[in-house]
Design a protein around this motif. Structure first.
Motif, PDB file in Angstrom:
ATOM      1  N   GLU A   1       0.856  -1.182   0.000  1.00 23.66           N
ATOM      2  CA  GLU A   1       0.000   0.000   0.000  1.00 23.66           C
ATOM      3  C   GLU A   1       0.893   1.234   0.000  1.00 23.66           C
ATOM      4  N   LEU A   2       0.961   1.878  -1.160  1.00 21.43           N
ATOM      5  CA  LEU A   2       1.837   3.029  -1.328  1.00 21.43           C
ATOM      6  C   LEU A   2       1.058   4.199  -1.917  1.00 21.43           C
ATOM      7  N   PRO A   3       1.481   5.411  -1.602  1.00 15.44           N
ATOM      8  CA  PRO A   3       0.897   6.566  -2.283  1.00 15.44           C
ATOM      9  C   PRO A   3       1.203   6.489  -3.785  1.00 15.44           C
ATOM     10  N   ALA A   4       0.323   7.038  -4.599  1.00 17.57           N
ATOM     11  CA  ALA A   4       0.477   6.965  -6.061  1.00 17.57           C
ATOM     12  C   ALA A   4       1.842   7.455  -6.559  1.00 17.57           C
ATOM     13  N   PRO A   5       2.377   8.572  -6.028  1.00 20.58           N
ATOM     14  CA  PRO A   5       3.701   8.992  -6.511  1.00 20.58           C
ATOM     15  C   PRO A   5       4.799   7.973  -6.214  1.00 20.58           C
ATOM     16  N   ASP A   6       4.749   7.349  -5.037  1.00 22.04           N
ATOM     17  CA  ASP A   6       5.754   6.333  -4.700  1.00 22.04           C
ATOM     18  C   ASP A   6       5.650   5.138  -5.641  1.00 22.04           C
ATOM     19  N   ARG A   7       4.430   4.737  -5.931  1.00 25.40           N
ATOM     20  CA  ARG A   7       4.215   3.602  -6.831  1.00 25.40           C
ATOM     21  C   ARG A   7       4.728   3.923  -8.230  1.00 25.40           C
ATOM     22  N   ALA A   8       4.429   5.138  -8.727  1.00 21.80           N
ATOM     23  CA  ALA A   8       4.902   5.542 -10.055  1.00 21.80           C
ATOM     24  C   ALA A   8       6.428   5.550 -10.097  1.00 21.80           C
ATOM     25  N   MET A   9       7.043   6.058  -9.042  1.00 20.74           N
ATOM     26  CA  MET A   9       8.500   6.108  -8.982  1.00 20.74           C
ATOM     27  C   MET A   9       9.093   4.702  -9.001  1.00 20.74           C
ATOM     28  N   LEU A  10       8.528   3.804  -8.212  1.00 22.84           N
ATOM     29  CA  LEU A  10       9.053   2.440  -8.158  1.00 22.84           C
ATOM     30  C   LEU A  10       8.806   1.685  -9.460  1.00 22.84           C
ATOM     31  N   ASP A  11       7.656   1.916 -10.097  1.00 28.77           N
ATOM     32  CA  ASP A  11       7.402   1.296 -11.405  1.00 28.77           C
ATOM     33  C   ASP A  11       8.455   1.733 -12.414  1.00 28.77           C
ATOM     34  N   TYR A  12       8.765   3.016 -12.404  1.00 30.09           N
ATOM     35  CA  TYR A  12       9.778   3.542 -13.328  1.00 30.09           C
ATOM     36  C   TYR A  12      11.154   2.962 -13.006  1.00 30.09           C
ATOM     37  N   ALA A  13      11.528   2.960 -11.732  1.00 31.32           N
ATOM     38  CA  ALA A  13      12.837   2.418 -11.339  1.00 31.32           C
ATOM     39  C   ALA A  13      12.947   0.937 -11.700  1.00 31.32           C
ATOM     40  N   ALA A  14      11.860   0.201 -11.537  1.00 33.45           N
ATOM     41  CA  ALA A  14      11.866  -1.225 -11.907  1.00 33.45           C
ATOM     42  C   ALA A  14      12.052  -1.384 -13.413  1.00 33.45           C
ATOM     43  N   LYS A  15      11.417  -0.526 -14.192  1.00 36.01           N
ATOM     44  CA  LYS A  15      11.554  -0.625 -15.653  1.00 36.01           C
ATOM     45  C   LYS A  15      12.976  -0.266 -16.078  1.00 36.01           C
ATOM     46  N   VAL A  16      13.555   0.762 -15.467  1.00 33.41           N
ATOM     47  CA  VAL A  16      14.939   1.120 -15.759  1.00 33.41           C
ATOM     48  C   VAL A  16      15.862  -0.041 -15.405  1.00 33.41           C
ATOM     49  N   THR A  17      15.554  -0.726 -14.311  1.00 35.56           N
ATOM     50  CA  THR A  17      16.383  -1.835 -13.837  1.00 35.56           C
ATOM     51  C   THR A  17      16.277  -3.054 -14.739  1.00 35.56           C
ATOM     52  N   THR A  18      15.072  -3.389 -15.167  1.00 34.25           N
ATOM     53  CA  THR A  18      14.900  -4.617 -15.951  1.00 34.25           C
ATOM     54  C   THR A  18      15.250  -4.432 -17.420  1.00 34.25           C
ATOM     55  N   ASP A  19      14.905  -3.273 -18.011  1.00 34.59           N
ATOM     56  CA  ASP A  19      15.239  -3.026 -19.412  1.00 34.59           C
ATOM     57  C   ASP A  19      15.001  -1.553 -19.732  1.00 34.59           C
ATOM     58  N   ALA A  20      16.020  -0.748 -19.525  1.00 34.06           N
ATOM     59  CA  ALA A  20      15.903   0.700 -19.727  1.00 34.06           C
ATOM     60  C   ALA A  20      15.563   1.063 -21.165  1.00 34.06           C
ATOM     61  N   THR A  21      15.832   0.176 -22.106  1.00 32.60           N
ATOM     62  CA  THR A  21      15.504   0.478 -23.505  1.00 32.60           C
ATOM     63  C   THR A  21      14.000   0.493 -23.750  1.00 32.60           C
TER      64      THR A  21
ATOM     65  N   ALA B   1      18.447   5.240  -9.541  1.00 34.93           N
ATOM     66  CA  ALA B   1      18.178   3.853  -9.953  1.00 34.93           C
ATOM     67  C   ALA B   1      19.334   3.314 -10.792  1.00 34.93           C
ATOM     68  N   SER B   2      19.808   4.121 -11.719  1.00 34.62           N
ATOM     69  CA  SER B   2      20.902   3.687 -12.592  1.00 34.62           C
ATOM     70  C   SER B   2      22.185   3.458 -11.806  1.00 34.62           C
ATOM     71  N   TRP B   3      22.470   4.339 -10.856  1.00 34.63           N
ATOM     72  CA  TRP B   3      23.676   4.178 -10.055  1.00 34.63           C
ATOM     73  C   TRP B   3      23.614   2.898  -9.236  1.00 34.63           C
ATOM     74  N   PHE B   4      22.473   2.629  -8.605  1.00 36.88           N
ATOM     75  CA  PHE B   4      22.352   1.393  -7.827  1.00 36.88           C
ATOM     76  C   PHE B   4      22.489   0.174  -8.733  1.00 36.88           C
ATOM     77  N   ASN B   5      21.924   0.223  -9.931  1.00 36.88           N
ATOM     78  CA  ASN B   5      22.090  -0.891 -10.871  1.00 36.88           C
ATOM     79  C   ASN B   5      23.563  -1.091 -11.199  1.00 36.88           C
ATOM     80  N   TYR B   6      24.248   0.003 -11.450  1.00 40.89           N
ATOM     81  CA  TYR B   6      25.671  -0.063 -11.779  1.00 40.89           C
ATOM     82  C   TYR B   6      26.480  -0.635 -10.615  1.00 40.89           C
ATOM     83  N   ILE B   7      26.325  -0.058  -9.438  1.00 36.68           N
ATOM     84  CA  ILE B   7      27.164  -0.458  -8.317  1.00 36.68           C
ATOM     85  C   ILE B   7      26.861  -1.888  -7.872  1.00 36.68           C
ATOM     86  N   ASN B   8      25.615  -2.310  -7.980  1.00 40.17           N
ATOM     87  CA  ASN B   8      25.287  -3.704  -7.652  1.00 40.17           C
ATOM     88  C   ASN B   8      25.964  -4.662  -8.618  1.00 40.17           C
ATOM     89  N   ARG B   9      26.027  -4.310  -9.887  1.00 40.00           N
ATOM     90  CA  ARG B   9      26.701  -5.172 -10.860  1.00 40.00           C
ATOM     91  C   ARG B   9      28.210  -5.202 -10.632  1.00 40.00           C
TER      92      ARG B   9
END
Length: 93
Positions: A29-49, A76-84
């Protein structure tokens, strides 16, 4: 993700939220802005193209301006980079 959820638990003191995000942020249960942000970060993480102008419009409609969208993308991109980097060096194993 586990370390991020633990950080959230410690900072927010909200055990239930941290546990829900750890299981599946899409079910939390998240506020709409948090959900939108996480949806975007997940998409950047799984396939930014696959990010489209509509994805950015969703963020704008959720209240994020272009500077905030850039910050979300950079973090999001930095965390993806540093985790890799860490995974590639065997950190934590």
């Amino acid at each position: 993700m586990e370390s991020h959820a633990e950080f959230l638990r410690r900072v927010s003191l909200d055990e239930e939220l941290a546990a829900a995000l750890r299981r599946d942020y899409r079910q939390a249960e998240l506020p709409a802005p948090d959900r939108a942000m996480l949806d975007y970060a997940a998409k950047v993480t799984t396939d930014a193209t696959r990010v489209t102008p509509e994805d950015l419009d969703v963020l704008r409609r959720a209240g994020f301006n272009d500077t905030a969208i850039l910050q979300i993308n950079l973090i999001a991109s930095w965390f993806n980079y540093i985790n890799r980097v860490a995974d590639g060096l065997g950190v934590g194993r």
